[in-house]
Design an enzyme around this catalytic site. Sequence first.
Site, PDB file in Angstrom:
ATOM      1  N   ASP A 161       0.865  -1.185   0.000  1.00 46.97           N
ATOM      2  CA  ASP A 161       0.000   0.000   0.000  1.00 46.97           C
ATOM      3  C   ASP A 161       0.898   1.230   0.000  1.00 46.97           C
ATOM      4  O   ASP A 161       2.092   1.141   0.296  1.00 46.97           O
ATOM      5  CB  ASP A 161      -0.897  -0.010   1.252  1.00 46.97           C
ATOM      6  CG  ASP A 161      -1.786   1.225   1.317  1.00 46.97           C
ATOM      7  OD1 ASP A 161      -2.358   1.605   0.286  1.00 46.97           O
ATOM      8  OD2 ASP A 161      -1.884   1.850   2.395  1.00 46.97           O
ATOM      9  N   SER A 162       0.292   2.383  -0.269  1.00 46.25           N
ATOM     10  CA  SER A 162       1.047   3.633  -0.215  1.00 46.25           C
ATOM     11  C   SER A 162       1.485   3.954   1.217  1.00 46.25           C
ATOM     12  O   SER A 162       2.389   4.737   1.419  1.00 46.25           O
ATOM     13  CB  SER A 162       0.168   4.762  -0.737  1.00 46.25           C
ATOM     14  OG  SER A 162      -1.041   4.801  -0.011  1.00 46.25           O
TER      15      SER A 162
ATOM     16  N   TYR B 207      -0.340   8.572  -2.283  1.00 46.17           N
ATOM     17  CA  TYR B 207      -0.316   8.361  -3.727  1.00 46.17           C
ATOM     18  C   TYR B 207      -1.523   9.065  -4.389  1.00 46.17           C
ATOM     19  O   TYR B 207      -1.532   9.291  -5.586  1.00 46.17           O
ATOM     20  CB  TYR B 207      -0.428   6.866  -4.063  1.00 46.17           C
ATOM     21  CG  TYR B 207       0.822   6.036  -3.822  1.00 46.17           C
ATOM     22  CD1 TYR B 207       1.937   6.538  -3.141  1.00 46.17           C
ATOM     23  CD2 TYR B 207       0.882   4.720  -4.286  1.00 46.17           C
ATOM     24  CE1 TYR B 207       3.059   5.740  -2.935  1.00 46.17           C
ATOM     25  CE2 TYR B 207       2.006   3.924  -4.095  1.00 46.17           C
ATOM     26  CZ  TYR B 207       3.085   4.441  -3.409  1.00 46.17           C
ATOM     27  OH  TYR B 207       4.189   3.648  -3.216  1.00 46.17           O
ATOM     28  N   GLY B 208      -2.524   9.350  -3.580  1.00 49.04           N
ATOM     29  CA  GLY B 208      -3.834   9.779  -4.099  1.00 49.04           C
ATOM     30  C   GLY B 208      -3.841  11.078  -4.862  1.00 49.04           C
ATOM     31  O   GLY B 208      -4.793  11.376  -5.575  1.00 49.04           O
TER      32      GLY B 208
ATOM     33  N   CYS C  57      -3.785  -0.851  -2.076  1.00 48.69           N
ATOM     34  CA  CYS C  57      -4.021   0.567  -2.356  1.00 48.69           C
ATOM     35  C   CYS C  57      -4.930   0.733  -3.572  1.00 48.69           C
ATOM     36  O   CYS C  57      -4.619   0.245  -4.657  1.00 48.69           O
ATOM     37  CB  CYS C  57      -2.674   1.224  -2.618  1.00 48.69           C
ATOM     38  SG  CYS C  57      -2.783   2.956  -3.017  1.00 48.69           S
ATOM     39  N   ASN C  58      -6.032   1.436  -3.369  1.00 43.57           N
ATOM     40  CA  ASN C  58      -6.963   1.651  -4.491  1.00 43.57           C
ATOM     41  C   ASN C  58      -6.343   2.509  -5.587  1.00 43.57           C
ATOM     42  O   ASN C  58      -6.607   2.306  -6.770  1.00 43.57           O
ATOM     43  CB  ASN C  58      -8.236   2.346  -3.999  1.00 43.57           C
ATOM     44  CG  ASN C  58      -9.152   1.396  -3.282  1.00 43.57           C
ATOM     45  OD1 ASN C  58     -10.157   0.975  -3.822  1.00 43.57           O
ATOM     46  ND2 ASN C  58      -8.812   1.038  -2.049  1.00 43.57           N
ATOM     47  N   THR C  59      -5.523   3.478  -5.186  1.00 45.16           N
ATOM     48  CA  THR C  59      -4.901   4.359  -6.180  1.00 45.16           C
ATOM     49  C   THR C  59      -3.946   3.550  -7.061  1.00 45.16           C
ATOM     50  O   THR C  59      -3.984   3.632  -8.290  1.00 45.16           O
ATOM     51  CB  THR C  59      -4.162   5.518  -5.478  1.00 45.16           C
ATOM     52  OG1 THR C  59      -5.085   6.190  -4.623  1.00 45.16           O
ATOM     53  CG2 THR C  59      -3.599   6.490  -6.474  1.00 45.16           C
TER      54      THR C  59
ATOM     55  N   GLU D  96      -6.719   9.055   9.575  1.00 42.71           N
ATOM     56  CA  GLU D  96      -5.398   8.957  10.226  1.00 42.71           C
ATOM     57  C   GLU D  96      -5.379   9.720  11.548  1.00 42.71           C
ATOM     58  O   GLU D  96      -4.683   9.331  12.485  1.00 42.71           O
ATOM     59  CB  GLU D  96      -4.308   9.445   9.277  1.00 42.71           C
ATOM     60  CG  GLU D  96      -4.169   8.470   8.124  1.00 42.71           C
ATOM     61  CD  GLU D  96      -2.881   8.610   7.339  1.00 42.71           C
ATOM     62  OE1 GLU D  96      -2.115   9.537   7.581  1.00 42.71           O
ATOM     63  OE2 GLU D  96      -2.676   7.741   6.463  1.00 42.71           O
TER      64      GLU D  96
ATOM     65  N   CYS E 135     -11.141   3.203  -1.181  1.00 47.76           N
ATOM     66  CA  CYS E 135      -9.886   3.707  -0.596  1.00 47.76           C
ATOM     67  C   CYS E 135      -9.615   2.912   0.682  1.00 47.76           C
ATOM     68  O   CYS E 135     -10.554   2.581   1.424  1.00 47.76           O
ATOM     69  CB  CYS E 135     -10.027   5.191  -0.279  1.00 47.76           C
ATOM     70  SG  CYS E 135      -8.591   5.884   0.558  1.00 47.76           S
ATOM     71  N   THR E 136      -8.344   2.643   0.910  1.00 48.58           N
ATOM     72  CA  THR E 136      -7.945   1.849   2.083  1.00 48.58           C
ATOM     73  C   THR E 136      -8.478   2.406   3.406  1.00 48.58           C
ATOM     74  O   THR E 136      -8.757   1.648   4.331  1.00 48.58           O
ATOM     75  CB  THR E 136      -6.404   1.854   2.191  1.00 48.58           C
ATOM     76  OG1 THR E 136      -5.926   3.188   1.966  1.00 48.58           O
ATOM     77  CG2 THR E 136      -5.784   0.902   1.217  1.00 48.58           C
ATOM     78  N   HIS E 137      -8.573   3.721   3.493  1.00 52.20           N
ATOM     79  CA  HIS E 137      -8.896   4.347   4.781  1.00 52.20           C
ATOM     80  C   HIS E 137     -10.392   4.372   5.112  1.00 52.20           C
ATOM     81  O   HIS E 137     -10.768   4.535   6.260  1.00 52.20           O
ATOM     82  CB  HIS E 137      -8.406   5.793   4.796  1.00 52.20           C
ATOM     83  CG  HIS E 137      -6.914   5.931   4.856  1.00 52.20           C
ATOM     84  ND1 HIS E 137      -6.081   5.342   3.937  1.00 52.20           N
ATOM     85  CD2 HIS E 137      -6.113   6.592   5.732  1.00 52.20           C
ATOM     86  CE1 HIS E 137      -4.820   5.647   4.234  1.00 52.20           C
ATOM     87  NE2 HIS E 137      -4.817   6.405   5.308  1.00 52.20           N
TER      88      HIS E 137
END
Length: 267
Positions: A12-13, A44-45, A75-77, A154, A186-188
Amino acid sequence: MKDLNRPIGVFDSGMGGLTAVKQLIKFLPNEDIVYLGDTARVPYGNKSKKTVIKFSIQNTLCLLKFKVKLIIIACNTSSSLALNTLRKRFKIPIIGVIEPGVKKALQLTRNKCIGVIGTNATISSNAYQREISRIAPSVKVFGQSCPLFVPLAEEGWLRGKVTLDIIRKYLAPLIKRKIDTLILGCTHYPLLKPSIKKAIGTDIKLIDSANEVAQGVKRLMNVKGIASEENKKGRMKFFLTDKPYNFKGIAEKFLGRKIGYIYQVKI
Ligand code: DGL
């Protein structure tokens, strides 16, 4: 080591991809996992396609050193911008998060109006939109980037009025379009799920890509015959390209459990 018992690599980023690891542990408890978070270069987004591809290739090369049997791009990006390049360049199975999330959304939508939220790069790449149109051309897809969601997650601002107001503001255009299914691209975003639910009500179904990818990987490993034969709890190793402020606290929030040592790696 037998090929089957080699670890799964995840990159992931940053640390957000630990939401995917959390689901992998649930669905594949006896697999070993090597996680690489590119914390030195996150996010990365907001980066260009060229840069995300370059970083994704470097992350893949780094994971290959650990003799992983397959790689998951949490990572989705990166999945949106680099999956095709990585698949062409590397022989090992590489799984992104877009396809599993899309498949689930298509199963659940009734009115054929799907919303996707993600980083600026993910949404402007149209990767989700393209994948949905490829499988189901009649389905309408509406994308919305939500760049403030990553810092909110975060910071641990998962609930409360400010967070709800921000979520409502971003999602209002999608609600206007009468979507009945929303992909958390998105991961978050899984961390914000309770607040997103509160903001959009119970009629819109939420798709958690992290959850879908873990189930997809389980199916794929069974089909390919590469599931671990070992009857033990999987071991995990975590690598970051930088150890930023409070990295352990943030990592544990995303993984939902305590983490042992986190190594730093150069890529
Ligand atoms: N991991 C990224 C994603 O899922 C979010 C954080 C970033 O912008 O790097 O798109």
